[in-house]
Design an enzyme around this catalytic site. Structure first.
Site, PDB file in Angstrom:
ATOM      1  N   ASP A  31       5.755  65.034  78.387  1.00 15.64           N
ATOM      2  CA  ASP A  31       4.649  65.688  77.679  1.00 15.64           C
ATOM      3  C   ASP A  31       4.605  65.122  76.268  1.00 15.64           C
ATOM      4  O   ASP A  31       5.638  65.008  75.620  1.00 15.64           O
ATOM      5  CB  ASP A  31       4.882  67.208  77.646  1.00 15.64           C
ATOM      6  CG  ASP A  31       3.631  68.000  77.273  1.00 15.64           C
ATOM      7  OD1 ASP A  31       3.016  67.691  76.229  1.00 15.64           O
ATOM      8  OD2 ASP A  31       3.279  68.937  78.012  1.00 15.64           O
ATOM      9  N   ILE A  52       1.487  60.078  79.064  1.00 16.64           N
ATOM     10  CA  ILE A  52       1.555  59.612  80.451  1.00 16.64           C
ATOM     11  C   ILE A  52       1.003  58.205  80.626  1.00 16.64           C
ATOM     12  O   ILE A  52       1.225  57.571  81.660  1.00 16.64           O
ATOM     13  CB  ILE A  52       0.828  60.570  81.413  1.00 16.64           C
ATOM     14  CG1 ILE A  52      -0.633  60.781  80.998  1.00 16.64           C
ATOM     15  CG2 ILE A  52       1.573  61.888  81.523  1.00 16.64           C
ATOM     16  CD1 ILE A  52      -1.462  61.538  82.024  1.00 16.64           C
ATOM     17  N   SER A 116      -9.207  70.602  89.959  1.00 19.89           N
ATOM     18  CA  SER A 116     -10.013  71.660  89.356  1.00 19.89           C
ATOM     19  C   SER A 116     -11.263  71.965  90.168  1.00 19.89           C
ATOM     20  O   SER A 116     -11.803  71.093  90.870  1.00 19.89           O
ATOM     21  CB  SER A 116     -10.438  71.218  87.944  1.00 19.89           C
ATOM     22  OG  SER A 116     -11.434  72.048  87.409  1.00 19.89           O
ATOM     23  N   TYR A 140     -15.325  65.479  82.387  1.00 20.54           N
ATOM     24  CA  TYR A 140     -14.055  66.109  82.763  1.00 20.54           C
ATOM     25  C   TYR A 140     -13.965  66.309  84.272  1.00 20.54           C
ATOM     26  O   TYR A 140     -12.961  65.968  84.902  1.00 20.54           O
ATOM     27  CB  TYR A 140     -13.888  67.454  82.043  1.00 20.54           C
ATOM     28  CG  TYR A 140     -12.775  68.290  82.623  1.00 20.54           C
ATOM     29  CD1 TYR A 140     -11.437  67.982  82.376  1.00 20.54           C
ATOM     30  CD2 TYR A 140     -13.050  69.394  83.440  1.00 20.54           C
ATOM     31  CE1 TYR A 140     -10.414  68.730  82.932  1.00 20.54           C
ATOM     32  CE2 TYR A 140     -12.028  70.149  83.991  1.00 20.54           C
ATOM     33  CZ  TYR A 140     -10.712  69.819  83.724  1.00 20.54           C
ATOM     34  OH  TYR A 140      -9.697  70.560  84.283  1.00 20.54           O
ATOM     35  N   ILE A 184     -10.881  84.389  79.400  1.00 19.75           N
ATOM     36  CA  ILE A 184      -9.989  85.536  79.264  1.00 19.75           C
ATOM     37  C   ILE A 184      -9.153  85.429  78.002  1.00 19.75           C
ATOM     38  O   ILE A 184      -9.022  86.405  77.246  1.00 19.75           O
ATOM     39  CB  ILE A 184      -9.099  85.687  80.518  1.00 19.75           C
ATOM     40  CG1 ILE A 184      -9.941  86.185  81.694  1.00 19.75           C
ATOM     41  CG2 ILE A 184      -7.923  86.637  80.252  1.00 19.75           C
ATOM     42  CD1 ILE A 184      -9.212  86.277  83.013  1.00 19.75           C
ATOM     43  N   ARG A 264     -25.950  78.947  78.223  1.00 17.11           N
ATOM     44  CA  ARG A 264     -25.603  77.549  77.937  1.00 17.11           C
ATOM     45  C   ARG A 264     -26.133  76.632  79.033  1.00 17.11           C
ATOM     46  O   ARG A 264     -25.988  76.920  80.229  1.00 17.11           O
ATOM     47  CB  ARG A 264     -24.086  77.396  77.799  1.00 17.11           C
ATOM     48  CG  ARG A 264     -23.533  77.979  76.520  1.00 17.11           C
ATOM     49  CD  ARG A 264     -22.061  77.711  76.360  1.00 17.11           C
ATOM     50  NE  ARG A 264     -21.264  78.336  77.402  1.00 17.11           N
ATOM     51  CZ  ARG A 264     -19.974  78.639  77.266  1.00 17.11           C
ATOM     52  NH1 ARG A 264     -19.343  78.374  76.153  1.00 17.11           N
ATOM     53  NH2 ARG A 264     -19.321  79.213  78.255  1.00 17.11           N
TER      54      ARG A 264
END
Length: 306
Positions: A31, A52, A116, A140, A184, A264
């Site tokens: 990381d 990475i 994802s 993304y 959240i 949006r």
């Protein structure tokens, strides 16, 4: 087993590392701490502060000789991917290729890849199955999808086993509300600091939220199951953003009202992922309702804010 975890100082992967250590696995973390945090790093893990994309990652693989790689390191901001798609692709695509090369060169048995729901784009029907059309709406989403094809290619060419996990909207302890924090974590941070809560649109848009501890369980299951499979990790449950806000206020025992903003452009109206394959292939089911996960998350942040 010897397991290398990329992004192991980050939100989700640090929880995975903690569980692996608790189950007596040998763990190595790679990381660069660009978004991960030093305090998230389990002291029992070997840690390398490396990007990475670095050529030195191969030296780590050669020294540690992992049997399995759990790959979570990524650029995760949709906004940043739009403003700088080249950097987004460099980290998420080229970085993954570097990890795959290291897997091939050092004889890694299997890679578990964190993908994802962003790979799907606008859903044609709900809940979204893994066989649904793949049409990302952002750089993304595309940069999370492209590595899936590279992983399958390396499997065909070199025999590298894989499990690809497509997460729905993740939340839980250690999620940073700044940057690309989930709704959240942003709501919770603003509620605890008495800041204005903004909801874009009328609040009827729905999401499928998955608690980080459920995600950990899915990764643990994938260590020995789901060979060469792609599975959604979700609760397969929709809740509107307005209902989410009201539930959080109820748990916090506060009375607050959101400010409704313009919708949006590009936001998906309704979202829910099928978890049928996760149940049948991994033997995994979500153990936490949204209410239970929120209570644990809220308790964690209340304690660290004291």
């Amino acid at each position: 087993m010897r397991i290398l975890v990329t992004g192991g100082a980050g939100f989700i992967a640090s929880h995975i590392v903690d569980r692996l250590i608790a189950e007596q696995h040998e763990v190595c973390i790679v990381d660069n701490l660009s978004t991960g945090k030093q305090e998230n790093i389990n002291p029992a893990a070997i840690f390398y502060n490396l990007d990475i994309r670095s050529e030195h990652v191969l030296e780590v693989f050669e020294d540690f000789n992992p049997q399995i790689v759990i790959h979570h390191a990524a650029q995760i901001s949709v906004a940043h991917s739009v403003s700088d798609p080249s950097l987004d692709a460099s980290i998420n695509i080229n970085g993954t290729i570097n990890i795959l090369d290291c897997c091939y060169k050092t004889g890694v048995r299997k890679i578990i890849y964190a993908s994802s729901a962003a790979v799907y784009g606008y859903p044609e029907e709900l809940p979204v199955e893994e066989s649904a059309k793949l049409s990302p709406l952002s750089p993304y989403g595309l940069s999370k999808l492209t590595p899936e094809f590279y992983i399958q290619l390396y499997s065909n060419l070199h025999g590298l086993k894989y499990t690809i996990l497509r997460y729905s909207n993740a939340y839980g302890e250690r999620q940073d509300p700044r940057g690309e924090g989930g709704v959240i974590s942003i709501f919770l941070d603003n509620l605890l600091t008495q800041k204005e809560i903004q909801i874009h649109g009328d609040g009827t848009q729905t999401r499928d939220f998955i608690y980080v501890k459920d995600i950990v369980n899915a990764n643990i299951a994938a260590l020995t199951k789901g060979e060469n499979c792609i599975v959604n990790i979700s609760t397969q449950t929709e809740i509107s953003v307005k209902e989410l806000f009201e539930m959080m206020c109820k748990i916090l025992e506060i009375d607050a009202s959101p400010k409704y903003m313009d919708e949006r452009v590009g936001d998906i109206k309704y979202s829910s992922l099928s978890n049928r394959q996760a149940r049948s292939i991994l033997g995994w089911t979500s153990q936490f309702t949204l209410y239970q996960g929120l209570k644990e998350t809220i308790n964690y942040y209340q304690n660290i804010c004291v």
